[in-house]
Write an enzyme that holds these catalytic residues in place. Structure first.
Site, PDB file in Angstrom:
ATOM      1  N   HIS A  47      11.063   9.108  -0.459  1.00 55.39           N
ATOM      2  CA  HIS A  47      11.738   7.854  -0.772  1.00 55.39           C
ATOM      3  C   HIS A  47      12.488   7.315   0.439  1.00 55.39           C
ATOM      4  O   HIS A  47      13.347   7.987   1.002  1.00 55.39           O
ATOM      5  CB  HIS A  47      12.710   8.014  -1.943  1.00 55.39           C
ATOM      6  CG  HIS A  47      13.330   6.704  -2.313  1.00 55.39           C
ATOM      7  ND1 HIS A  47      12.703   5.799  -3.129  1.00 55.39           N
ATOM      8  CD2 HIS A  47      14.477   6.113  -1.905  1.00 55.39           C
ATOM      9  CE1 HIS A  47      13.448   4.720  -3.241  1.00 55.39           C
ATOM     10  NE2 HIS A  47      14.538   4.877  -2.496  1.00 55.39           N
ATOM     11  N   GLY A  97      11.763 -10.811   0.267  1.00 57.13           N
ATOM     12  CA  GLY A  97      10.775 -10.853  -0.810  1.00 57.13           C
ATOM     13  C   GLY A  97      10.405  -9.499  -1.371  1.00 57.13           C
ATOM     14  O   GLY A  97       9.432  -9.371  -2.107  1.00 57.13           O
ATOM     15  N   HIS A 104       6.876  -0.019   1.554  1.00 55.38           N
ATOM     16  CA  HIS A 104       5.421   0.034   1.371  1.00 55.38           C
ATOM     17  C   HIS A 104       4.762  -1.037   2.215  1.00 55.38           C
ATOM     18  O   HIS A 104       5.352  -2.082   2.506  1.00 55.38           O
ATOM     19  CB  HIS A 104       5.039  -0.136  -0.105  1.00 55.38           C
ATOM     20  CG  HIS A 104       5.646  -1.338  -0.749  1.00 55.38           C
ATOM     21  ND1 HIS A 104       6.959  -1.360  -1.184  1.00 55.38           N
ATOM     22  CD2 HIS A 104       5.139  -2.566  -1.025  1.00 55.38           C
ATOM     23  CE1 HIS A 104       7.225  -2.543  -1.695  1.00 55.38           C
ATOM     24  NE2 HIS A 104       6.146  -3.314  -1.607  1.00 55.38           N
ATOM     25  N   HIS A 106       1.625  -3.634   2.423  1.00 55.06           N
ATOM     26  CA  HIS A 106       0.563  -4.345   1.712  1.00 55.06           C
ATOM     27  C   HIS A 106      -0.636  -4.492   2.645  1.00 55.06           C
ATOM     28  O   HIS A 106      -0.472  -4.845   3.817  1.00 55.06           O
ATOM     29  CB  HIS A 106       1.001  -5.762   1.329  1.00 55.06           C
ATOM     30  CG  HIS A 106       2.101  -5.837   0.317  1.00 55.06           C
ATOM     31  ND1 HIS A 106       1.878  -6.142  -1.011  1.00 55.06           N
ATOM     32  CD2 HIS A 106       3.444  -5.679   0.440  1.00 55.06           C
ATOM     33  CE1 HIS A 106       3.041  -6.173  -1.659  1.00 55.06           C
ATOM     34  NE2 HIS A 106       4.008  -5.897  -0.800  1.00 55.06           N
TER      35      HIS A 106
END
Ligand code: 5GP
Ligand code: ZN
Length: 122
Positions: A47, A97, A104, A106
């Site tokens: 995490h 956003g 992570h 995209h």
């Protein structure tokens, strides 16, 4: 790992996802609400909330995350070569956003039209 974090739960296998890749450090899976014909998320298993939290000692796994992107994009059907390619996005913080507070990457690809300028979650 964070008990209540969605992506930690996916990394632990507690919540299902359409997984395309897994190793000791990362899990990658299809976004549940794709913004392009191919929309993958590459998620570190440990995490970390966002890019705002990275330190110099994180350079190695951050570099690995970037080198995973072309491999996973190509393995999962993005158009090959420079005429194809894909888009990478890391949303950081609320004003950046970011909706899921676990860093992570995209990966967005596939034949156009899809909106290059739109935020992936929009
Ligand atoms: P962010 O806005 O934080 O950069 O991106 C979060 C992404 O996670 C969004 O594109 C959203 O569609 C995706 N997402 C949210 N919940 C889930 C889920 O339960 N499973 C999967 N596979 N993707 C999710
Ligand atoms: Zn987490």
């Amino acid at each position: 790992m964070s008990d209540n974090c969605l992506f930690c739960k996916i990394a632990r296998g507690e919540i299902p996802a359409k997984k395309v890749y897994e190793d000791d450090e990362f899990i990658a899976f299809h976004d549940i609400n794709p913004a392009a014909p191919l929309h993958l998320l590459v998620v570190p298993k440990h995490h970390i909330t966002s890019l705002l939290d990275v330190q110099p000692e994180d350079e190695q796994w951050l570099g690995r995350m970037m080198t995973l992107a072309p491999k996973l994009a190509q393995e999962n059907g993005c158009t090959p070569g420079y005429e194809g390619g894909f888009r990478t996005v890391v949303n950081t913080g609320k004003e950046g956003g970011q909706e899921i507070a676990h860093l992570h990457l995209h990966i967005l690809g596939g034949p156009r039209p899809w909106n290059k300028r739109a935020a992936p979650a929009a």
